[in-house]
Design an enzyme around this catalytic site. Sequence first.
Site, mmCIF file in Angstrom:
data_model
loop_
_atom_site.group_PDB
_atom_site.id
_atom_site.type_symbol
_atom_site.label_atom_id
_atom_site.label_comp_id
_atom_site.label_asym_id
_atom_site.label_seq_id
_atom_site.Cartn_x
_atom_site.Cartn_y
_atom_site.Cartn_z
ATOM 1 C CE LYS A 269 -51.510 -14.365 -1.091
ATOM 2 N NZ LYS A 269 -51.351 -14.499 0.374
ATOM 3 C CG ASP A 274 -53.475 -19.384 1.514
ATOM 4 O OD1 ASP A 274 -52.922 -20.502 1.479
ATOM 5 O OD2 ASP A 274 -53.047 -18.421 2.195
ATOM 6 C CE LYS A 281 -54.519 -19.565 5.032
ATOM 7 N NZ LYS A 281 -53.733 -18.751 5.972
ATOM 8 C CG ASP A 292 -54.667 -15.356 -0.092
ATOM 9 O OD1 ASP A 292 -54.534 -14.231 0.417
ATOM 10 O OD2 ASP A 292 -53.846 -16.280 0.035
ATOM 11 C CD GLU A 354 -50.309 -18.313 0.133
ATOM 12 O OE1 GLU A 354 -49.937 -18.640 1.279
ATOM 13 O OE2 GLU A 354 -51.169 -17.447 -0.078
ATOM 14 N NE ARG A 356 -44.206 -14.585 3.401
ATOM 15 C CZ ARG A 356 -44.145 -14.375 4.716
ATOM 16 N NH1 ARG A 356 -42.994 -14.482 5.344
ATOM 17 N NH2 ARG A 356 -45.222 -14.044 5.390
#
Length: 501
Positions: A269, A274, A281, A292, A354, A356
């Site tokens: 990833k 993020d 968030k 991330d 996001e 996944r």
Amino acid sequence: MIYWQKNPFPHTGNTLVLFTDEHTYKKDPRLQQLNTLVKGKITRKIKDHHFEGKKDESFVAEGGGIYEYIIVYGVGESLRNAIANVNAIARALKSTSLHLFHSPFMGKDFFEIGKQVALGFNLSNYSFDVYKGKEDLEKRHLVKDLYFYSVLELPKEFGEGVEWGQVLSEGISLTRNMVNEPASHMHPETMVAQAFAIEKASKGSVSVQVLDRDECQRLGMGSFLGVAQGSEREPKFIVLKYEGRKSKVEDGTLKVENRKSKKICLVGKSITFDSGGLSLKPAKSMETMKIDMAGGAAVLGIIDILARTGQVIHEVWGVLPACENMVSGKSLRPGDIVTALNGKTIEVLNTDAEGRLALADAVAYAEKYIKPDYIIDLATLTGACMVALGEDITGIFGNDEDSVKKFIEKAKKEGEEICELPLYKPYLTFLKSDIADLKNIGGTGYGGAISGALFIGEFVKKTKWIHLDIAGPAYNSGAVKGVIGKGGTGWGILTIMSLLT
Ligand code: BES
Ligand code: ZN
Ligand code: ZN
């Protein structure tokens, strides 16, 4: 630098480290020898500190004329953490060099001892200094040298172990550096540059291909591109290939390796920041979201190590879907539908799930175009995994029992914490969408790490696959723990390297 040589105990130098444990400290002839040398002061220290040789118990004594200091330290199960902790004590003492002796409790696997010594020393010397001023840097003291002594001649395996430990440390430090870089300095293009730097230094064993937005579009990676569409920065889908040596030179003759080599694809990833997207968030949760891309950084660290040793016979691929998850007028909206590379449609109900989405296209790409024997993905995927296992432990999922078992065995041996979580199929029903094939969140509020894993699993058809949720252990926000300092950790590199070798 790390040096090793045969020497009688106790020899001379700056700081002597005497490793002991709770079973041997009482009758340890070396402790008694030192005690005589410093006129009974060791016995007194043992009493004053209630020292019992237990894990991480320690005291410092004067060096009795042959050393400046003597550190007596109780070793638990991890030699590398003991060395890291002793190094921290020595740094505070402003020691210039550490001198330690082989002890019977270290065993006789000299390659492993050498590896752990190098990892312990190098990784505990790591710090992320790029943005520190001169004043701070000048104040920072590092112990320059470590000497490993043995009263008997050290076998050549020890030196080989040290060398291997150095290579591993460099790869881990590369990963840590990338994770610690803030999102102002670590972009998808930065990850591309790092991949090319590894390719260039590899002298032919690594090749890199980068797919830009248009190429991803052409291949149908709507899921990955959906994550990227809110950002000003271009997404980069980075593919690296390491090709193991098929032959090796031994005694001047070329020998073809007859061990069977496998094809392994590591997917990382690589969300360089993020924000959560429109499912924004809260400020506090966003503070560390530069990390991330830790999965991708670990994959680059591994390929870097492979390139520098050239010894691994397997074909190892790295796939990094790199982009930012940002907010703008172009962002994906909750409720939008994207189509992944394998044709499946996904209703994106939460733009903060996001990882996944990016990984769905990455594993589907790997299976379709690389066709590996194994896919291993590393992802800072869910806060839920941290709720379940805490910050130290990785959650492992997989569709092949033997592979998961083997991975866990190796991880335990390498001292990387891990725990299996189930790919519990009935929860797939929560991922069914009313209007698309899937939705990207379960929405029950429970079992979030499992939903994340199940979602990615929907994009792997038949390949043996392991999913590592490293949301917790990729980054250490707490106190220093042995070789794990503050910041990026490089979790997974030791285990995966051990599997590959
Ligand atoms: N990158 C986060 C997961 C994360 C959280 C990593 C904390 C490291 C530390 C991921 O993209 C995310 O936001 N996941 C959501 C999923 C949810 C919306 C289903 C989460 O865990 O809250
Ligand atoms: Zn997220
Ligand atoms: Zn994320």
